[in-house]
Design an enzyme around this catalytic site. Sequence first.
Site, mmCIF file in Angstrom:
data_model
loop_
_atom_site.group_PDB
_atom_site.id
_atom_site.type_symbol
_atom_site.label_atom_id
_atom_site.label_comp_id
_atom_site.label_asym_id
_atom_site.label_seq_id
_atom_site.Cartn_x
_atom_site.Cartn_y
_atom_site.Cartn_z
ATOM 1 N N GLU A 5 -6.963 4.972 7.665
ATOM 2 C CA GLU A 5 -6.734 6.384 7.330
ATOM 3 C C GLU A 5 -7.948 6.969 6.603
ATOM 4 O O GLU A 5 -8.262 8.144 6.762
ATOM 5 C CB GLU A 5 -5.450 6.505 6.486
ATOM 6 C CG GLU A 5 -4.209 6.272 7.351
ATOM 7 C CD GLU A 5 -3.041 5.636 6.627
ATOM 8 O OE1 GLU A 5 -3.010 5.627 5.388
ATOM 9 O OE2 GLU A 5 -2.138 5.132 7.335
ATOM 10 N N GLU A 19 -5.644 -4.661 10.702
ATOM 11 C CA GLU A 19 -4.616 -3.651 10.906
ATOM 12 C C GLU A 19 -4.897 -2.888 12.199
ATOM 13 O O GLU A 19 -5.707 -1.944 12.201
ATOM 14 C CB GLU A 19 -4.608 -2.663 9.737
ATOM 15 C CG GLU A 19 -4.335 -3.292 8.394
ATOM 16 C CD GLU A 19 -3.748 -2.280 7.411
ATOM 17 O OE1 GLU A 19 -2.623 -2.504 6.978
ATOM 18 O OE2 GLU A 19 -4.398 -1.277 7.119
ATOM 19 N N GLY A 33 2.279 2.487 10.740
ATOM 20 C CA GLY A 33 3.236 3.569 10.543
ATOM 21 C C GLY A 33 3.931 4.013 11.818
ATOM 22 O O GLY A 33 4.586 5.047 11.858
ATOM 23 N N GLY A 84 2.728 -1.066 4.350
ATOM 24 C CA GLY A 84 2.815 0.349 4.016
ATOM 25 C C GLY A 84 4.264 0.758 3.834
ATOM 26 O O GLY A 84 4.862 0.569 2.773
ATOM 27 N N GLY A 85 4.868 1.281 4.903
ATOM 28 C CA GLY A 85 6.230 1.834 4.841
ATOM 29 C C GLY A 85 7.235 0.926 4.147
ATOM 30 O O GLY A 85 7.994 1.373 3.276
ATOM 31 N N ASN A 102 0.867 -1.180 0.000
ATOM 32 C CA ASN A 102 0.000 0.000 0.000
ATOM 33 C C ASN A 102 0.906 1.232 0.000
ATOM 34 O O ASN A 102 1.456 1.594 1.040
ATOM 35 C CB ASN A 102 -0.892 -0.039 1.252
ATOM 36 C CG ASN A 102 -1.744 1.216 1.399
ATOM 37 O OD1 ASN A 102 -1.818 2.041 0.485
ATOM 38 N ND2 ASN A 102 -2.385 1.365 2.556
ATOM 39 N N TRP A 103 1.062 1.828 -1.174
ATOM 40 C CA TRP A 103 2.028 2.936 -1.288
ATOM 41 C C TRP A 103 1.460 4.243 -0.747
ATOM 42 O O TRP A 103 2.156 5.253 -0.686
ATOM 43 C CB TRP A 103 2.474 3.092 -2.747
ATOM 44 C CG TRP A 103 3.211 1.899 -3.283
ATOM 45 C CD1 TRP A 103 3.583 0.769 -2.581
ATOM 46 C CD2 TRP A 103 3.690 1.697 -4.625
ATOM 47 N NE1 TRP A 103 4.248 -0.108 -3.402
ATOM 48 C CE2 TRP A 103 4.330 0.424 -4.663
ATOM 49 C CE3 TRP A 103 3.640 2.453 -5.793
ATOM 50 C CZ2 TRP A 103 4.906 -0.086 -5.836
ATOM 51 C CZ3 TRP A 103 4.213 1.940 -6.963
ATOM 52 C CH2 TRP A 103 4.850 0.689 -6.970
ATOM 53 N N LYS A 104 0.186 4.249 -0.393
ATOM 54 C CA LYS A 104 -0.464 5.446 0.174
ATOM 55 C C LYS A 104 -0.198 6.669 -0.714
ATOM 56 O O LYS A 104 -0.129 6.529 -1.929
ATOM 57 C CB LYS A 104 -0.011 5.654 1.619
ATOM 58 C CG LYS A 104 -0.212 4.390 2.467
ATOM 59 C CD LYS A 104 -0.079 4.614 3.930
ATOM 60 C CE LYS A 104 -0.283 3.292 4.673
ATOM 61 N NZ LYS A 104 -0.257 3.435 6.115
ATOM 62 N N HIS A 157 -9.611 1.462 4.708
ATOM 63 C CA HIS A 157 -8.348 1.611 5.443
ATOM 64 C C HIS A 157 -8.581 2.577 6.614
ATOM 65 O O HIS A 157 -9.359 3.525 6.494
ATOM 66 C CB HIS A 157 -7.260 2.145 4.505
ATOM 67 C CG HIS A 157 -5.905 2.100 5.130
ATOM 68 N ND1 HIS A 157 -5.481 3.052 6.029
ATOM 69 C CD2 HIS A 157 -4.900 1.205 5.025
ATOM 70 C CE1 HIS A 157 -4.253 2.735 6.445
ATOM 71 N NE2 HIS A 157 -3.885 1.612 5.846
ATOM 72 N N SER A 194 3.150 -1.982 10.407
ATOM 73 C CA SER A 194 4.598 -2.070 10.619
ATOM 74 C C SER A 194 5.164 -3.456 10.357
ATOM 75 O O SER A 194 6.087 -3.893 11.034
ATOM 76 C CB SER A 194 4.967 -1.580 12.031
ATOM 77 O OG SER A 194 4.600 -0.221 12.191
HETATM 78 P P1 PGA Z 1 2.610 0.349 7.700
HETATM 79 O O1 PGA Z 1 1.184 0.555 6.996
HETATM 80 O O2 PGA Z 1 3.177 -0.938 7.166
HETATM 81 O O3 PGA Z 1 3.420 1.566 7.282
HETATM 82 O O4 PGA Z 1 2.374 0.306 9.159
HETATM 83 C C1 PGA Z 1 0.317 -0.520 6.788
HETATM 84 C C2 PGA Z 1 -0.978 -0.010 6.216
HETATM 85 O O5 PGA Z 1 -1.430 1.054 6.642
HETATM 86 O O6 PGA Z 1 -1.594 -0.637 5.338
#
Ligand code: PGA
Length: 252
Positions: A97, A167, A173, A234-235, A9-11, A95, A213
Site C-alpha cells: 500500500e 505478500e 484484503g 491485516g484484517g 498490521n492494523w493499518k 508495504h 488474507s
Molecule cells: P490482510 O492484510 O491480512 O487484510 O490481507 C495483510 C497486509 O496487508 O499486511
Amino acid sequence: MRKNIIAGNWKMNKTFDEASELSRLIARDYADCTSVDIVLCPSFTSIKAVSDIVSETQIQIGAQNFSHEDDGAFTGEISYTMLKDLFVKYVILGHSERREFFGETDDLINKKLIKALDKNLKPIVCVGESLNERENGVTKDIIKNQIDSCLLNIPSEKFSEIIIAYEPVWAIGTGKTATAEQAQDVHSFIRQRINDQFGSDAANIVRIQYGGSMKASNAKELLTQPDIDGGLIGGASLDAQSFGEIVKIAIG
Ligand code: PGA
C-alpha cells in the site's frame, strides 16, 4: 529452528480507545507467550497507548513506516528516535500500500532498511507481485528484483534481525489467499535467492512471513510449510479473537 513471528498490521484503523482495548484483550491472553514472537503495529497515534499496555509482557510493538532521515524539516514524517522513545522494536517497510499509494520505491525501502538496521529497529520488509504480474508468469522475476534492490548492501550477519514478508498484492484484503503451495514456492525461492546473494547462514536464519488474507481457517496449512515463518496479518488482526486464533495455531 526459526521462531514464528505473528504481526498484526492494523493499518489506518482503530482510534486511541479502540487500539487500547484491542491490545488489552491480546495482552490478557498472550502476555507470557515466548514460543512465538507477537508484534502489534498500531497507527502512530496509538503507539504510546499500546506500548504502555504491553510494556510488562512479551508482546512487542511495530510501526507501519518510518523515515530514513534522522530529524529536521520533513513535515508529516516520523523518525527512529520518536519510535525508540516509545519502545518500538519493529518497523514495516515497503508495504504494497505504501508502494502503490505513496510512491515508495525499492531504492527508498533500501534506505529505510539500512537506517532501521543501523538504529536497531527490526525491519519487516514487504515484497509481492500484483495479479497482473502473476497472470503473466513473472512473479519470480518481480520478487527477485524486489529482494535484490531492497536488500542491496546489507551485511550477511544482519539477517537474524531482518524479517521478509511475502505478500502477494492480489491476496491483500481481498479474501483470496495464496494456496499453501503457491506461498511455499515463493518463500523457498526468496530463501534460495538470499542464499545465493548472502550465503547459507543468512538464508537459514532469516524469517519469511506470509501476508495476504491470512486467517484462522487457512493459517495452519500456511504456517506448517517449511519456509513460512509466521504471518503479517491485516484484517484478521483487528479482532482479538481472530488474531488470537492465529497466534494459537502458530504456537502449535
Ligand atoms: P490482510 O492484510 O491480512 O487484510 O490481507 C495483510 C497486509 O496487508 O499486511
